[in-house]
Each structure stands twice: as structure tokens, then as C-alpha cells.
Motif scaffolding. Structure first.
Motif, short mmCIF file in Angstrom:
data_model
loop_
_atom_site.label_atom_id
_atom_site.label_comp_id
_atom_site.label_asym_id
_atom_site.label_seq_id
_atom_site.Cartn_x
_atom_site.Cartn_y
_atom_site.Cartn_z
N GLY A 93 16.13 7.03 1.27
CA GLY A 93 16.41 6.28 0.05
C GLY A 93 15.19 6.05 -0.83
O GLY A 93 15.31 5.57 -1.95
N TYR A 94 14.00 6.36 -0.34
CA TYR A 94 12.79 6.16 -1.12
C TYR A 94 12.11 7.48 -1.46
O TYR A 94 11.96 7.83 -2.62
CB TYR A 94 11.79 5.25 -0.38
N MET A 95 11.66 8.20 -0.42
CA MET A 95 10.91 9.43 -0.66
C MET A 95 10.67 10.16 0.66
O MET A 95 10.90 9.60 1.73
CB MET A 95 9.55 9.11 -1.30
N GLN A 96 10.24 11.39 0.55
CA GLN A 96 9.73 12.15 1.68
C GLN A 96 8.31 12.55 1.31
O GLN A 96 8.04 12.86 0.16
CB GLN A 96 10.56 13.40 1.93
N ARG A 97 7.42 12.52 2.31
CA ARG A 97 6.03 12.82 2.01
C ARG A 97 5.36 13.44 3.23
O ARG A 97 5.63 13.03 4.35
CB ARG A 97 5.32 11.53 1.62
N THR A 98 4.51 14.42 3.01
CA THR A 98 3.74 15.03 4.08
C THR A 98 2.30 14.55 3.98
O THR A 98 1.68 14.62 2.91
CB THR A 98 3.81 16.57 4.01
N PHE A 99 1.78 14.06 5.10
CA PHE A 99 0.41 13.57 5.19
C PHE A 99 -0.37 14.52 6.08
O PHE A 99 0.11 14.95 7.13
CB PHE A 99 0.39 12.16 5.80
N ARG A 100 -1.60 14.83 5.66
CA ARG A 100 -2.43 15.79 6.39
C ARG A 100 -3.72 15.13 6.87
O ARG A 100 -4.09 14.07 6.38
CB ARG A 100 -2.74 16.98 5.49
N ALA A 101 -4.40 15.80 7.80
CA ALA A 101 -5.64 15.28 8.36
C ALA A 101 -6.56 14.76 7.27
O ALA A 101 -6.76 15.41 6.24
CB ALA A 101 -6.33 16.37 9.17
#
Length: 142
Positions: A93-101
Motif C-alpha cells: 500500500g505504500y511502496m516497494q524499494r530495493t536497498f543495497r550494501a
């Protein structure tokens, strides 16, 4: 200071450069900010629990490639720093996000979400919960 520095990630000669810069400018110690914010990743103001005496808990979460967490939420503010690999988080319902090193963020509070190691190597995340005695850091969502 060198523009080569990225928040939280120093490689090779950058470490020596940072130490020299700190010494030349009489810093108490060399530091590179990894995060400075007053909101969570989804825009909530950060509020610390007042239900009891403060309690900080740190944990390292490890996910193998393709491994998912269960759907959960956090009852307290959580600082997260990706130590290695990458983790994709779905904040329904908000967002999708990819976090990296090398990336850091404040996790959403009381918002159901799950993470998955979307990379090809082991992912490790440092989780620092800024809670209080009696407050739940991680709450499973059914």
C-alpha cells in the motif's frame, strides 16, 4: 573532502583519505554520515516509545538469495543499514524499494511489510531497534 566519499561506503585509499582529512581538520574522529532524518522510509515522523525505560537492541539479519522474511511490522523505530548484498522490501500500500550494501534507512513503524534477498549473494542487514522496556521490536502479521 574528497567527493569520492559516499555515505557509509569507503574503499581502498578512501579510508586513508578520510583519516588524513579528519586529522588535518582536527576532527575528534573520522566519520561519514550514513543517515540523518526525522522521518521513516514511508514519510512517518520518528517517534520514540515512552512506555518504559529506553532499550536499544541491535541485531544482524541474514537472508540467503531468494529468502523472504515473514510479513511483520515494527512497534518501535528501527534504523537499518545494509552491510552486504541487497534486500527488496514491499511496504504493501505504500511502496516497494530495493536497498543495497552501504544504504541506510529508518523502517516504517506499525506498517506490515516483508523483505526478500533479491540479489545473488547473501544479504546482511544491521537492525538497530530504538525501543523501550515492554515495547515489541518485531510483530508478526497474520
Amino acid at each position: 573532502m574528497s567527493t569520492r566519499f559516499r555515505p557509509g561506503v569507503l574503499h581502498g585509499d578512501e579510508v586513508t583519505d578520510a583519516l588524513n582529512y579528519a586529522k588535518e581538520n582536527e576532527f575528534a574522529y573520522p566519520a561519514v554520515n550514513v543517515l540523518s532524518t526525522d522521518t521513516t522510509i514511508i514519510g512517518q515522523p520518528i517517534r520514540y516509545p515512552t512506555s518504559g525505560p529506553a532499550r536499544v537492541t541491535a541485531a544482524i539479519v541474514t537472508l540467503e538469495p531468494g529468502q523472504k522474511t515473514s510479513v511483520h511490522k515494527h512497534g518501535v523505530p528501527l534504523f537499518a543499514y545494509i552491510l552486504e548484498g541487497e534486500i527488496s522490501v514491499d511496504y504493501a500500500g505504500y511502496m516497494q524499494r530495493t536497498f543495497r550494501a552501504g544504504e541506510a534507512f529508518m523502517e516504517g513503524v506499525d506498517v506490515p511489510h516483508f523483505g526478500i534477498n533479491s540479489g545473488k549473494q547473501t544479504a546482511r542487514l544491521l537492525a538497530v531497534y530504538m525501543g523501550a522496556e515492554g515495547a515489541q521490536n518485531v510483530i508478526p502479521v497474520k
